[in-house]
Design an enzyme around this catalytic site. Structure first.
Site, mmCIF file in Angstrom:
data_model
loop_
_atom_site.group_PDB
_atom_site.id
_atom_site.type_symbol
_atom_site.label_atom_id
_atom_site.label_comp_id
_atom_site.label_asym_id
_atom_site.label_seq_id
_atom_site.Cartn_x
_atom_site.Cartn_y
_atom_site.Cartn_z
ATOM 1 N N LYS A 182 0.870 -1.168 0.000
ATOM 2 C CA LYS A 182 0.000 0.000 0.000
ATOM 3 C C LYS A 182 0.913 1.225 0.000
ATOM 4 O O LYS A 182 1.480 1.597 1.020
ATOM 5 C CB LYS A 182 -0.917 0.034 1.230
ATOM 6 N N PRO A 183 1.082 1.854 -1.177
ATOM 7 C CA PRO A 183 1.963 3.026 -1.220
ATOM 8 C C PRO A 183 1.273 4.249 -0.624
ATOM 9 O O PRO A 183 0.041 4.275 -0.506
ATOM 10 C CB PRO A 183 2.196 3.225 -2.723
ATOM 11 N N GLU A 258 9.587 1.238 11.142
ATOM 12 C CA GLU A 258 10.668 2.219 10.983
ATOM 13 C C GLU A 258 9.998 3.581 11.118
ATOM 14 O O GLU A 258 9.345 4.062 10.191
ATOM 15 C CB GLU A 258 11.345 2.005 9.619
ATOM 16 N N LEU A 259 10.118 4.172 12.301
ATOM 17 C CA LEU A 259 9.291 5.339 12.641
ATOM 18 C C LEU A 259 10.132 6.623 12.705
ATOM 19 O O LEU A 259 11.229 6.680 12.173
ATOM 20 C CB LEU A 259 8.562 5.055 13.958
ATOM 21 N N CYS A 292 13.739 10.527 7.593
ATOM 22 C CA CYS A 292 13.686 10.199 9.036
ATOM 23 C C CYS A 292 15.050 10.314 9.679
ATOM 24 O O CYS A 292 15.153 10.362 10.899
ATOM 25 C CB CYS A 292 13.193 8.771 9.237
ATOM 26 N N GLU A 389 9.999 16.232 14.942
ATOM 27 C CA GLU A 389 10.724 15.988 13.696
ATOM 28 C C GLU A 389 10.345 17.118 12.727
ATOM 29 O O GLU A 389 9.157 17.276 12.410
ATOM 30 C CB GLU A 389 10.270 14.626 13.164
#
Ligand code: SIN
Length: 485
Positions: A182-183, A258-259, A292, A389
Site C-alpha cells: 500500500k503506497p 521504521e518510525l 527520518c 521531527e
C-alpha cells in the site's frame, strides 16, 4: 507527463492485484498532484477495503507456488527485476521527481539505492542458512530451519517512494513470501511503475500486489487485522506506527516499524569544520529535509560555534530551490501544503522563543510548497523543534560546552533512529558512539544509508532492521526439528 517518460508501460492508472491491472471495486479514482506546481499528473484507481481483501487473497493463493521455487529460481526473478529497474532508471527518476518533488539527481540516486536492495536480496536468497545444534540427549538431533512467514503487507511512505518499497519487499520475496504493497497516497506512481517491471520480470500472478488508495486508514485496517497477513512492515510516523502496532495485536502479527527520528548532529571543537558543515548540509537538506534520518538538531561546541555557523551559512546560501526537474536545483518542494504549514509553525515558534533566523525562514511566495533553506541560531530546548521531527529544510544550531552535556541533550528524546557526530579524538569517538541511544551513528559523515548496513532504530523509532544480512531475517520464521534417532 507521458511526454517525459519514454517507457509508457511504466505509467498506469490501475491497481495490480493477483497478476492483473484492475480498477478499484468502487470504480473511483484519486488525483496524483505534482507538489511543485499543483498540477494534476494522473488519476489512479482508488482501492477500497474489498480490493485490499482481493489482493490479500491473491497473495495467499500464490504463496504455495512461490515458496516452492528454489532459492536460485527466486533469485533469478529478483535479478531480472533489478536489471529492469536499472534499465528504466531515468524514467523512474523522472516519475519520482514528478510525484514527490525531489531533485532529479536525488531521484536517480534513489532509484539506484532502491535497486541495490533488489540486487542484494537476490543474492541473499541463496544464503538463508539454518543450524544444527548438539542434541541434549545421546539419541536426539536438533536442526533449525527457516521458513517464509507468509503473506507480507508493506505500508510505505512518500519520502522514498521507490527505495522504501524495495527495502521491504525484496527480502520478503527473496525468501518466498508474497506481498501486498500500500503506497502512500501522495506517491503511488513509483509503486505502480515498480509493479509493471515486476510483472515483466516474471513474478507469478499474486506474488506482487499494489493497491493505491486515498483511504490509508480503512485499507490499512484490512491489512493490519487480516488473519492471512502474517507480517507487516511500516515506515512512517511514530503516531501511526503505534496505531498499527495496536491493530496488529489482534492477530499477533510479526511487525517491523521504521518510525520517526530526531537526529542530533554534534560538532566537537576538534572536528574538521569544513567537512562537518558539508556533512550537515548533506544530512539536513537531502530530500528538502524530509527524511527520518535528517539532522534535526545541530549541536556545536562553544569554542567553534561561530566558525561553524559561518561555514554552514555560506554553503546553505548557495542551495538553489525550484522544480526538481531543473538540473541546477538542489532543494525541491515539500510534499504538500500541510508540510509547509507544519514547518512554518515550527520556525515561528522558534522565533517567538528567541531564535535568530540567519537565512530563510518562510515559504516562497512564488512557488507552491517551496520553503527557503533556513538556519536558526540561539536555539534552546524550549522550542518545539527540539522535540518534533521538522521534516523540512530548517537547520537549528544549538551551542554546547562539554561531551557529557551534549550526550545528555542528544539522548533527551523519545526516539532513537540516527545520530551523527564529528570529532578527531579517538577515545571521545568511542565514548560518544557508545553513549548515544540510537540505532545508527554517523561518525565524521552525514550520510549513513546503504543496502549493506542494518537500517533501523530503537526507543519510539521502532524495531526491526532493513537491508544488510539482518534484513532478510525479518521475513523468516525459525522452526526447530528435534529428532530421536
Ligand atoms: C527514511 O527517511 O526513512 C529513509 C532514509 C534512508 O534510507 O536514507
Amino acid at each position: 507527463m507521458k511526454n517525459l517518460i519514454e517507457n509508457v508501460e511504466l505509467v498506469k492508472n490501475q491497481a495490480f492485484i493477483n497478476g492483473k491491472w484492475v480498477h478499484s471495486n468502487s470504480r473511483k479514482k484519486f488525483d496524483v498532484i505534482n507538489p511543485y506546481d499543483g498540477k494534476l499528473l494522473i488519476s489512479v484507481a482508488d482501492c477500497v477495503t474489498d480490493d485490499a481483501k482481493l489482493a490479500i487473497d491473491g497473495a495467499q493463493g500464490a504463496l504455495p507456488e512461490w515458496k516452492a521455487f528454489t532459492a536460485i529460481a527466486r533469485s533469478k526473478v529478483l535479478r531480472k527485476w533489478f536489471d529492469l529497474i536499472v534499465e528504466n532508471e531515468e524514467d523512474l527518476a523522472k516519475l519520482l521527481t514528478l510525484e514527490q518533488g525531489k531533485p532529479l539527481a536525488e531521484a536517480r540516486n534513489e532509484v539506484a539505492y532502491g535497486a541495490s536492495f533488489v540486487e542484494w536480496f537476490a543474492e541473499e536468497a541463496k544464503r538463508v542458512y539454518g543450524d544444527t545444534i548438539p542434541g541434549h540427549q545421546v539419541n536426539k538431533r536438533i536442526v533449525v530451519i527457516k521458513e517464509p512467514v507468509g503473506v507480507v503487507a508493506a505500508i510505505t511512505p512518500w519520502n522514498f517512494p521507490i527505495a522504501m518499497i524495495t527495502r521491504k519487499v525484496a527480502p520478503a520475496l527473496a525468501v518466498g513470501c508474497t506481498v501486498v504493497i500500500k503506497p502512500a497516497e501522495d506517491t503511488p506512481l513509483s509503486a505502480i511503475a515498480l509493479a509493471s517491471l515486476a510483472e515483466q520480470a516474471g513474478f507469478p500472478a499474486g506474488v506482487f500486489n499494489v493497491i493505491p488508495t486515498s483511504d490509508p486508514v480503512g485499507v490499512g485496517m484490512v491489512l493490519t487485522e487480516s488473519k492471512q497477513v502474517k507480517k507487516l512492515s511500516f515506515t512512517g510516523s511514530t503516531a501511526t506506527g503505534k496505531k498499527i502496532m495496536e491493530q496488529c495485536s489482534s492477530t499477533v502479527k510479526k511487525l517491523s516499524l521504521e518510525l520517526g527520528g530526531n537526529a542530533p548532529f554534534i560538532v566537537f571543537k576538534d572536528a574538521d569544520l569544513e567537512a562537518a558543515a558539508e556533512g550537515a548540509i548533506a544530512s539536513k537538506f537531502r530530500n528538502a529535509g524530509q527524511t527520518c534520518v535528517c539532522a534535526n538538531r545541530i549541536y556545536v561546541q562553544a569554542e567553534v560555534y561561530n566558525d561553524f555557523v559561518k561555514y554552514y551559512l555560506s554553503k546553505v546560501k548557495r542551495l538553489k530551490m525550484g522544480s526538481g526537474l531543473d538540473e541546477q536545483v538542489s532543494i525541491g518542494p515539500l510534499i504538500n501544503q500541510k508540510a509547509i504549514g507544519k514547518v512554518t509553525a515550527l520556525v515561528k515558534d522558534a522565533q517567538k522563543k528567541g531564535g535568530t533566523i540567519k537565512t530563510g525562514g518562510k515559504p516562497v511566495a512564488t512557488g507552491r510548497n517551496l520553503f527557503e533553506p533556513t538556519v536558526i541560531t540561539n536555539v534552546t530546548a524550549r522550542m518545539d523543534l527540539n522535540q518534533q521531527e521538522i521534516f523540512g529544510p530548517v537547520a537549528p544550531i544549538f551551542k554546547f560546552r562539554s561531551a557529557e552535556e551534549v550526550i545528555q541533550l542528544a539522548n533527551n528524546t523519545k526516539v532513537g533512529l540516527a545520530a551523527y557526530f564529528y570529532g578527531k579524538d579517538n577515545s571521545l569517538i568511542w565514548q560518544v558512539a557508545e553513549a548515544l541511544e540510537y540505532g545508527m551513528i554517523g561518525i565524521n559523515t552525514g550520510m549513513i544509508s546503504t543496502t549493506l548496513a542494518p537500517f533501523g532504530g530503537i526507543k519510539e523509532s521502532g524495531f526491526g532492521r532493513e537491508g544488510s544480512k539482518y534484513g532478510i531475517q525479518e521475513y523468516l520464521n525459525i522452526k526447530y526439528l528435534c529428532m530421536e534417532v
